[in-house]
Design a protein around this motif. Structure first.
Motif, PDB file in Angstrom:
ATOM      1  N   ASN A 122       0.820  -1.212   0.000  1.00 15.01           N
ATOM      2  CA  ASN A 122       0.000   0.000   0.000  1.00 15.01           C
ATOM      3  C   ASN A 122       0.855   1.263   0.000  1.00 15.01           C
ATOM      4  O   ASN A 122       0.649   2.180  -0.795  1.00 15.01           O
ATOM      5  CB  ASN A 122      -0.910   0.002   1.228  1.00 15.01           C
ATOM      6  CG  ASN A 122      -1.988  -1.058   1.139  1.00 15.01           C
ATOM      7  OD1 ASN A 122      -2.151  -1.708   0.113  1.00 15.01           O
ATOM      8  ND2 ASN A 122      -2.725  -1.254   2.217  1.00 15.01           N
ATOM      9  N   VAL A 123       1.842   1.324   0.912  1.00 12.50           N
ATOM     10  CA  VAL A 123       2.665   2.531   1.023  1.00 12.50           C
ATOM     11  C   VAL A 123       3.586   2.668  -0.181  1.00 12.50           C
ATOM     12  O   VAL A 123       3.715   3.754  -0.764  1.00 12.50           O
ATOM     13  CB  VAL A 123       3.477   2.513   2.331  1.00 12.50           C
ATOM     14  CG1 VAL A 123       4.366   3.746   2.434  1.00 12.50           C
ATOM     15  CG2 VAL A 123       2.547   2.439   3.532  1.00 12.50           C
ATOM     16  N   GLY A 124       4.246   1.586  -0.570  1.00 12.19           N
ATOM     17  CA  GLY A 124       5.156   1.650  -1.702  1.00 12.19           C
ATOM     18  C   GLY A 124       4.463   2.075  -2.983  1.00 12.19           C
ATOM     19  O   GLY A 124       5.032   2.819  -3.797  1.00 12.19           O
ATOM     20  N   ARG A 144       1.902   4.098  -3.205  1.00 12.76           N
ATOM     21  CA  ARG A 144       1.709   5.558  -3.129  1.00 12.76           C
ATOM     22  C   ARG A 144       3.029   6.294  -3.345  1.00 12.76           C
ATOM     23  O   ARG A 144       3.057   7.353  -3.982  1.00 12.76           O
ATOM     24  CB  ARG A 144       1.159   5.931  -1.757  1.00 12.76           C
ATOM     25  CG  ARG A 144      -0.096   5.195  -1.347  1.00 12.76           C
ATOM     26  CD  ARG A 144      -1.335   5.791  -1.944  1.00 12.76           C
ATOM     27  NE  ARG A 144      -2.525   5.171  -1.389  1.00 12.76           N
ATOM     28  CZ  ARG A 144      -3.759   5.368  -1.853  1.00 12.76           C
ATOM     29  NH1 ARG A 144      -3.947   6.165  -2.875  1.00 12.76           N
ATOM     30  NH2 ARG A 144      -4.797   4.772  -1.311  1.00 12.76           N
ATOM     31  N   VAL A 145       4.121   5.751  -2.824  1.00 15.12           N
ATOM     32  CA  VAL A 145       5.416   6.426  -2.935  1.00 15.12           C
ATOM     33  C   VAL A 145       5.864   6.499  -4.393  1.00 15.12           C
ATOM     34  O   VAL A 145       6.286   7.564  -4.871  1.00 15.12           O
ATOM     35  CB  VAL A 145       6.470   5.714  -2.067  1.00 15.12           C
ATOM     36  CG1 VAL A 145       7.868   6.242  -2.379  1.00 15.12           C
ATOM     37  CG2 VAL A 145       6.169   5.916  -0.585  1.00 15.12           C
ATOM     38  N   ILE A 146       5.781   5.379  -5.135  1.00 13.86           N
ATOM     39  CA  ILE A 146       6.234   5.427  -6.526  1.00 13.86           C
ATOM     40  C   ILE A 146       5.318   6.308  -7.365  1.00 13.86           C
ATOM     41  O   ILE A 146       5.774   6.991  -8.288  1.00 13.86           O
ATOM     42  CB  ILE A 146       6.356   4.010  -7.139  1.00 13.86           C
ATOM     43  CG1 ILE A 146       5.000   3.300  -7.215  1.00 13.86           C
ATOM     44  CG2 ILE A 146       7.355   3.177  -6.374  1.00 13.86           C
ATOM     45  CD1 ILE A 146       5.052   1.988  -7.998  1.00 13.86           C
ATOM     46  N   ARG A 147       4.030   6.324  -7.056  1.00 13.27           N
ATOM     47  CA  ARG A 147       3.109   7.210  -7.770  1.00 13.27           C
ATOM     48  C   ARG A 147       3.480   8.675  -7.534  1.00 13.27           C
ATOM     49  O   ARG A 147       3.535   9.481  -8.465  1.00 13.27           O
ATOM     50  CB  ARG A 147       1.674   6.937  -7.325  1.00 13.27           C
ATOM     51  CG  ARG A 147       0.678   8.029  -7.675  1.00 13.27           C
ATOM     52  CD  ARG A 147       0.380   8.106  -9.160  1.00 13.27           C
ATOM     53  NE  ARG A 147      -0.573   7.078  -9.534  1.00 13.27           N
ATOM     54  CZ  ARG A 147      -1.060   6.959 -10.764  1.00 13.27           C
ATOM     55  NH1 ARG A 147      -0.664   7.788 -11.721  1.00 13.27           N
ATOM     56  NH2 ARG A 147      -1.917   5.991 -11.064  1.00 13.27           N
ATOM     57  N   SER A 148       3.760   9.041  -6.288  1.00 14.85           N
ATOM     58  CA  SER A 148       4.086  10.429  -5.966  1.00 14.85           C
ATOM     59  C   SER A 148       5.417  10.840  -6.588  1.00 14.85           C
ATOM     60  O   SER A 148       5.539  11.942  -7.138  1.00 14.85           O
ATOM     61  CB  SER A 148       4.124  10.614  -4.442  1.00 14.85           C
ATOM     62  OG  SER A 148       2.862  10.344  -3.873  1.00 14.85           O
ATOM     63  N   LEU A 149       6.420   9.987  -6.489  1.00 17.24           N
ATOM     64  CA  LEU A 149       7.712  10.299  -7.091  1.00 17.24           C
ATOM     65  C   LEU A 149       7.573  10.463  -8.605  1.00 17.24           C
ATOM     66  O   LEU A 149       8.169  11.369  -9.204  1.00 17.24           O
ATOM     67  CB  LEU A 149       8.726   9.206  -6.770  1.00 17.24           C
ATOM     68  CG  LEU A 149       9.208   9.140  -5.316  1.00 17.24           C
ATOM     69  CD1 LEU A 149      10.033   7.879  -5.082  1.00 17.24           C
ATOM     70  CD2 LEU A 149      10.029  10.375  -4.955  1.00 17.24           C
ATOM     71  N   HIS A 150       6.793   9.606  -9.228  1.00 17.96           N
ATOM     72  CA  HIS A 150       6.556   9.710 -10.672  1.00 17.96           C
ATOM     73  C   HIS A 150       5.882  11.030 -11.004  1.00 17.96           C
ATOM     74  O   HIS A 150       6.269  11.724 -11.952  1.00 17.96           O
ATOM     75  CB  HIS A 150       5.695   8.528 -11.127  1.00 17.96           C
ATOM     76  CG  HIS A 150       5.299   8.586 -12.571  1.00 17.96           C
ATOM     77  ND1 HIS A 150       4.181   9.269 -13.011  1.00 17.96           N
ATOM     78  CD2 HIS A 150       5.875   8.063 -13.686  1.00 17.96           C
ATOM     79  CE1 HIS A 150       4.086   9.149 -14.323  1.00 17.96           C
ATOM     80  NE2 HIS A 150       5.091   8.422 -14.755  1.00 17.96           N
ATOM     81  N   ASP A 151       4.860  11.419 -10.227  1.00 16.70           N
ATOM     82  CA  ASP A 151       4.155  12.670 -10.484  1.00 16.70           C
ATOM     83  C   ASP A 151       5.069  13.880 -10.309  1.00 16.70           C
ATOM     84  O   ASP A 151       4.902  14.897 -10.985  1.00 16.70           O
ATOM     85  CB  ASP A 151       2.951  12.801  -9.550  1.00 16.70           C
ATOM     86  CG  ASP A 151       1.818  11.858  -9.926  1.00 16.70           C
ATOM     87  OD1 ASP A 151       1.876  11.284 -11.031  1.00 16.70           O
ATOM     88  OD2 ASP A 151       0.879  11.693  -9.126  1.00 16.70           O
ATOM     89  N   VAL A 175      14.549   3.954  -0.420  1.00 21.77           N
ATOM     90  CA  VAL A 175      13.337   3.998   0.408  1.00 21.77           C
ATOM     91  C   VAL A 175      12.834   2.574   0.574  1.00 21.77           C
ATOM     92  O   VAL A 175      12.505   1.907  -0.413  1.00 21.77           O
ATOM     93  CB  VAL A 175      12.253   4.885  -0.234  1.00 21.77           C
ATOM     94  CG1 VAL A 175      11.003   4.916   0.642  1.00 21.77           C
ATOM     95  CG2 VAL A 175      12.774   6.291  -0.449  1.00 21.77           C
ATOM     96  N   ILE A 176      12.752   2.101   1.827  1.00 15.58           N
ATOM     97  CA  ILE A 176      12.389   0.716   2.108  1.00 15.58           C
ATOM     98  C   ILE A 176      11.095   0.716   2.910  1.00 15.58           C
ATOM     99  O   ILE A 176      11.065   1.149   4.068  1.00 15.58           O
ATOM    100  CB  ILE A 176      13.505   0.004   2.897  1.00 15.58           C
ATOM    101  CG1 ILE A 176      14.856   0.233   2.208  1.00 15.58           C
ATOM    102  CG2 ILE A 176      13.229  -1.473   3.027  1.00 15.58           C
ATOM    103  CD1 ILE A 176      16.038  -0.152   3.048  1.00 15.58           C
ATOM    104  N   VAL A 177      10.005   0.237   2.297  1.00 16.67           N
ATOM    105  CA  VAL A 177       8.688   0.359   2.909  1.00 16.67           C
ATOM    106  C   VAL A 177       7.916  -0.956   2.907  1.00 16.67           C
ATOM    107  O   VAL A 177       6.687  -0.956   2.887  1.00 16.67           O
ATOM    108  CB  VAL A 177       7.848   1.456   2.205  1.00 16.67           C
ATOM    109  CG1 VAL A 177       8.373   2.835   2.515  1.00 16.67           C
ATOM    110  CG2 VAL A 177       7.817   1.224   0.690  1.00 16.67           C
ATOM    111  N   SER A 178       8.603  -2.087   2.956  1.00 13.01           N
ATOM    112  CA  SER A 178       7.885  -3.350   3.082  1.00 13.01           C
ATOM    113  C   SER A 178       7.323  -3.467   4.493  1.00 13.01           C
ATOM    114  O   SER A 178       7.689  -2.695   5.389  1.00 13.01           O
ATOM    115  CB  SER A 178       8.807  -4.536   2.764  1.00 13.01           C
ATOM    116  OG  SER A 178       9.615  -4.859   3.867  1.00 13.01           O
ATOM    117  N   THR A 179       6.460  -4.439   4.715  1.00 12.70           N
ATOM    118  CA  THR A 179       5.811  -4.579   6.021  1.00 12.70           C
ATOM    119  C   THR A 179       6.619  -5.422   6.997  1.00 12.70           C
ATOM    120  O   THR A 179       6.201  -5.616   8.132  1.00 12.70           O
ATOM    121  CB  THR A 179       4.418  -5.206   5.839  1.00 12.70           C
ATOM    122  OG1 THR A 179       4.551  -6.458   5.147  1.00 12.70           O
ATOM    123  CG2 THR A 179       3.520  -4.283   5.036  1.00 12.70           C
TER     124      THR A 179
END
Length: 592
Positions: A366-368, A370-377, A427-431
């Protein structure tokens, strides 16, 4: 690291905002809340409600959740109710009939919606906050309830990871209704991307927030929509960082080196060298011009040569003919091998070209996602890693053409494949805290001094990790999201905050209650210079919001306004949007 200390800029103001709107900053006397779940977010939320706001909290969980979830025994005054399922009997035993609010915090969108429907049938005046990843579905679901908020913990936490990865120069941004909005200087934004003006520099040099737009200048701060491209100057849009120019020779050479074997490259080079030497010899021996020599060389290489009596010409023709015969199968082999290796690289998660100045994101949950989407934008190049080919963010990465590696990030070869030695941040965002730690230490081993942002739940462990291994930044998703969930339960939907100098603007959503003083009024009559500005309208039954709605449009009951306002401006709008008999409106008036 206290929970509030790790909040991103848009979340830090939520508890202060609540304190400003409520006379004491605490829940009302006798307020009780029911929270369903047993995960990290549930624990942080219960801690926030019981310790910060002094509310009475009942936690509902199943026996399976109790065995594998958090222990709430260290939180004083918190009641725990265990039930096989969230049915009517379980909700009644938890005190849902008299509760002020219900929070559903499990990662089960459909299950949370079903439980919310059951609870509202028992208590029709219940304030409901639902955790959902799919916010587009949430916008539709919210209209099924009288008083409901939909929150994504990953959407709240993702900006903190992005800003930590990009450093102090990262723009203040937030996601809203499928758009990435950010604050930037007017000179750095195309006019078509501007949503509204946030501030202008006054005569004394101080920022004038939410001004009447009559003297726009290059130093103004505006709210703009991000399209995945960086601005280079003025109103010109820069080239996307992820796509190279089609005529550039550099990417072609790098792709050839990565997708074609070394032996085949050597054979091609030798053959081209022989062909070139033969062509030069043919030009010299025939005594023709350069163009005629090139023509004769190509014609001889691919279709044979006419007989010649000159021995030098004959030798040159033979050399060119043999080189041409060898070149055709070599070119065919190169194309086939390149295509095969490219397809294998895509399926196995291997980058074809070396990357530089990119951000490596590990974990596409879930977090990852959102992170790749935001960085791409925001126009930042990204390389994504996940060991699960069916992870939530894999489809998004492929849709956005983000390089994707399917592999274990705790292994050095996986990190090397992601060009970890030339990236700007990891950026490491696994659970899994153990996997996150292994990947963080592996990245630091391969590149000492690398900027690492790691997701960890345990606050004490995160602090010790930062001191011992010099891992500069750690974040807890539950700690970031819990204040926003608590704020929403207390009926204050603050979506984001935008710092402007020493002042803070609040992004909030206002439901228009039937019979309120805003019911039937034109949008142009709502905003006021220096206090509030309407940026979007969500009409009842419409799946998407209307951005920058017309000033003459009149509001209808159950419409929802998205506004940017000062604290005083938001307090005024909350009072105007409340129903005549709603005690919340009166509480806001008293708080002012």
């Amino acid at each position: 690291m206290a929970p509030s200390a790790s909040l991103p800029p848009f979340s830090r103001g939520v508890p202060k905002m609540l304190a400003a709107l409520r006379p004491s900053g605490r829940a009302g006397d006798g307020d009780t809340f029911v929270v369903c779940g047993a995960n990290a977010l549930t624990y942080r939320l219960v801690e926030e409600l019981s310790q910060r706001y002094g509310a009475q909290v009942t936690v509902m969980m199943t026996p399976a959740q109790k065995r594998s979830g958090r222990d709430f025994s260290d939180l004083a005054g918190v009641r725990v109710v265990t039930a096989e399922r969230l049915d009517d009997r379980a909700f009644v035993s938890a005190g849902i009939r008299t509760a002020a609010g219900l929070a559903l915090t499990e990662q089960d969108d459909v299950g949370n919606i079903h439980a919310a429907m059951r609870a509202e049938e028992i208590n029709s005046r219940l304030r409901i906050v639902i955790r959902m990843f799919n916010l587009s579905l949430g916008l539709r679901v919210r209209q099924l309830f009288r008083d409901c908020a939909i929150i994504s913990d990953s959407a709240i936490a993702a900006p903190a990871f992005v800003q930590a990865a990009l450093g102090d120069g990262a723009p203040t941004y937030f996601r809203l209704s499928g758009r990435t909005l950010y604050a930037a200087s007017r000179a750095d934004v195309a006019p078509s991307d501007v949503i509204c003006d946030l501030s202008q520099t006054g005569p004394d040099g101080a920022p004038d927030v939410l001004p009447v737009v009559d003297r726009p200048g290059p130093t103004d701060v505006v709210l703009a929509v991000a399209h995945g491209e960086r601005q280079t100057n003025g109103h010109a849009r820069g080239t996307p960082l992820r796509k190279a120019r089609p005529w550039s020779l550099g990417p072609l050479v790098r792709n050839l080196r990565q997708s074609v074997s070394r032996s085949l490259r050597i054979a091609l080079a030798v053959t081209f060298g022989v062909l070139l030497a033969g062509g030069v010899s043919l030009v010299i021996s025939s005594g023709e011009g350069v163009w005629v020599g090139i023509y004769q060389t190509l014609l001889t290489a691919f279709s044979g040569a006419d007989a010649s009596e000159d021995i030098a010409v004959q030798i040159s023709q033979l050399v060119v003919t043999v080189a041409g015969m060898a070149l055709v199968p070599l070119l065919t082999a190169t194309v086939v091998e390149g295509l095969v290796n490219t397809r294998l690289a895509v399926s196995s998660g291997r980058l074809l070209t070396r990357r530089e100045n990119h951000v490596v994101v590990v974990g596409l949950g879930n977090v990852g996602t959102r992170v790749i989407r935001s960085l791409h934008d925001l126009g930042v190049p990204v390389v994504a890693i996940d060991k699960n080919p069916d992870a939530r963010g894999v489809a998004l990465a492929r849709e956005l053409e983000i390089p994707l590696i399917i592999g274990d990030a705790s292994r050095e070869e996986t990190l090397r494949t992601a060009s970890i030695t030339t990236c700007s941040a990891l950026v490491i965002v696994s659970t899994d805290d153990v996997v996150n730690l292994e990947a963080a230490l592996g990245g630091r081993t391969l590149r000492p001094g690398l900027k690492v942002v790691v997701r960890l739940f345990d606050t004490d462990f995160a602090e010790r990790l930062q001191r011992t291994f010099s891992i500069g930044t750690s974040r807890s998703v539950s700690a970031l999201a819990a204040p926003a969930f608590a704020a929403s339960l207390l009926e204050r939907e603050v979506l984001a905050t935008i710092p402007i100098g020493r002042r803070v603007l609040l992004v909030a959503e206002l439901p228009i209650a039937p019979g309120s003083r805003l019911d039937g009024r034109a949008i142009g009559e709502i905003g006021s210079a220096g206090e509030a500005r309407v940026i979007a309208l969500s009409a009842l039954g419409e799946p998407r919001p209307i951005w920058s709605p017309a000033t003459e449009r009149r509001l209808e009951p159950l419409d929802r306004l998205t506004v940017i306002a000062t604290r005083a401006g938001l307090s005024r709008l909350l009072r105007l949007a409340a129903a005549p008999d709603d005690p919340i409106g009166h509480a806001v008036a008293v708080a002012r």
